[in-house]
Design a protein around this motif. Structure first.
Motif, short mmCIF file in Angstrom:
data_model
loop_
_atom_site.label_atom_id
_atom_site.label_comp_id
_atom_site.label_asym_id
_atom_site.label_seq_id
_atom_site.Cartn_x
_atom_site.Cartn_y
_atom_site.Cartn_z
N ASN A 52 0.86 -1.18 0.00
CA ASN A 52 0.00 0.00 0.00
C ASN A 52 0.89 1.23 0.00
O ASN A 52 2.01 1.19 0.49
N PHE A 53 0.39 2.31 -0.56
CA PHE A 53 1.15 3.57 -0.57
C PHE A 53 0.17 4.72 -0.46
O PHE A 53 -1.01 4.60 -0.78
N LEU A 54 0.68 5.83 0.02
CA LEU A 54 -0.14 7.03 0.19
C LEU A 54 0.07 7.97 -0.99
O LEU A 54 1.18 8.09 -1.51
N GLY A 55 -0.99 8.65 -1.37
CA GLY A 55 -0.91 9.65 -2.42
C GLY A 55 -1.91 10.76 -2.14
O GLY A 55 -2.94 10.53 -1.50
N LYS A 56 -1.59 11.98 -2.59
CA LYS A 56 -2.54 13.07 -2.34
C LYS A 56 -3.86 12.77 -3.04
O LYS A 56 -3.89 12.23 -4.14
N HIS A 57 -4.94 13.11 -2.37
CA HIS A 57 -6.28 12.75 -2.85
C HIS A 57 -6.58 13.26 -4.25
O HIS A 57 -7.37 12.66 -4.98
N SER A 58 -5.94 14.35 -4.65
CA SER A 58 -6.26 14.97 -5.93
C SER A 58 -5.86 14.11 -7.13
O SER A 58 -6.35 14.34 -8.24
N ILE A 59 -4.99 13.11 -6.93
CA ILE A 59 -4.63 12.25 -8.06
C ILE A 59 -5.59 11.06 -8.19
O ILE A 59 -5.56 10.35 -9.18
N PHE A 60 -6.46 10.87 -7.19
CA PHE A 60 -7.42 9.77 -7.21
C PHE A 60 -8.71 10.23 -7.89
O PHE A 60 -9.75 10.38 -7.27
N VAL A 61 -8.61 10.49 -9.20
CA VAL A 61 -9.76 10.95 -9.98
C VAL A 61 -9.83 10.17 -11.29
O VAL A 61 -8.83 9.64 -11.77
#
Length: 194
Positions: free
Chosen positions: A71-80
């Motif tokens: 699992n990895f974290l990413g800023k929410h704005s790329i989850f589109v």
């Protein structure tokens, strides 16, 4: 291509296609992966330096090549759009930076409730130049009582190195300095951003 041995503790993807894809990308670009994984079911991979989107490409290629679930974290704005499905499918967890959502507590709970938990984090928290690394990954590791494994992305050597694991004490500032020292001689994709 020589790759580190992945012990049975670490969750697998079991995808021949993704394994082929990851290995093909790494070998065609001259990358190698060295080091060993801990004999643990749960740990955090602290991946640095993080100065380019290419870090993500190399990291995901390693994950695919080794056939492991991380699992990895990413800023929410790329989850589109279509990226949301892709990122979720390969292990992405969106993070909302503009609000305090208790990310550390959520990840500690997730770790404690899971049989396997491997989390990849870029301690800088950004591709931009920064002197202060985020310490959340150390709080997660300490509270969940799991080790941190530093992973260096050296674009000069084209080498991804799994370094020895660290058990994290409650002196988070000292631990952060220790982890940062692991990357002192690592060549970033954009060295001017380090």
């Amino acid at each position: 291509m020589d790759l580190p041995v992945v012990n049975d503790c670490i969750p697998r993807r079991n995808s021949r296609f993704l394994r082929w894809l990851g290995r093909s990308y790494l070998s065609s670009r001259g990358w190698k992966v060295v080091g060993t994984f801990p004999e643990q079911k749960k740990f955090i991979l602290a991946v640095a330096p993080h100065t380019s989107n290419w870090d993500f490409v190399v990291g995901v290629s390693v994950m695919f090549a080794l056939d492991i679930k991380i699992n990895f974290l990413g800023k929410h704005s790329i989850f589109v759009g279509p990226f949301k499905y892709l990122l979720n499918n390969i292990g992405g967890i969106p993070v909302y930076r503009d609000k305090n959502y208790g990310v550390v507590e959520q990840l500690v709970n997730r770790c404690q409730q899971s049989e396997h938990f491997v989390l990849g984090i870029a301690p800088e928290g950004t591709r931009s130049k920064t002197r202060q690394w985020k310490s959340g990954f150390l709080h997660i590791a300490h509270q969940a009582n799991i080790p941190v494994v530093p992973v260096s992305l050296d674009f000069g050597k084209k080498e991804v190195t799994l370094l020895p694991e660290h058990q994290i004490s409650d002196d988070i500032d000292a631990e952060l300095n220790k982890v940062k020292q692991c990357f002192a001689n690592t060549c970033a994709k954009n060295p001017q951003a380090v």
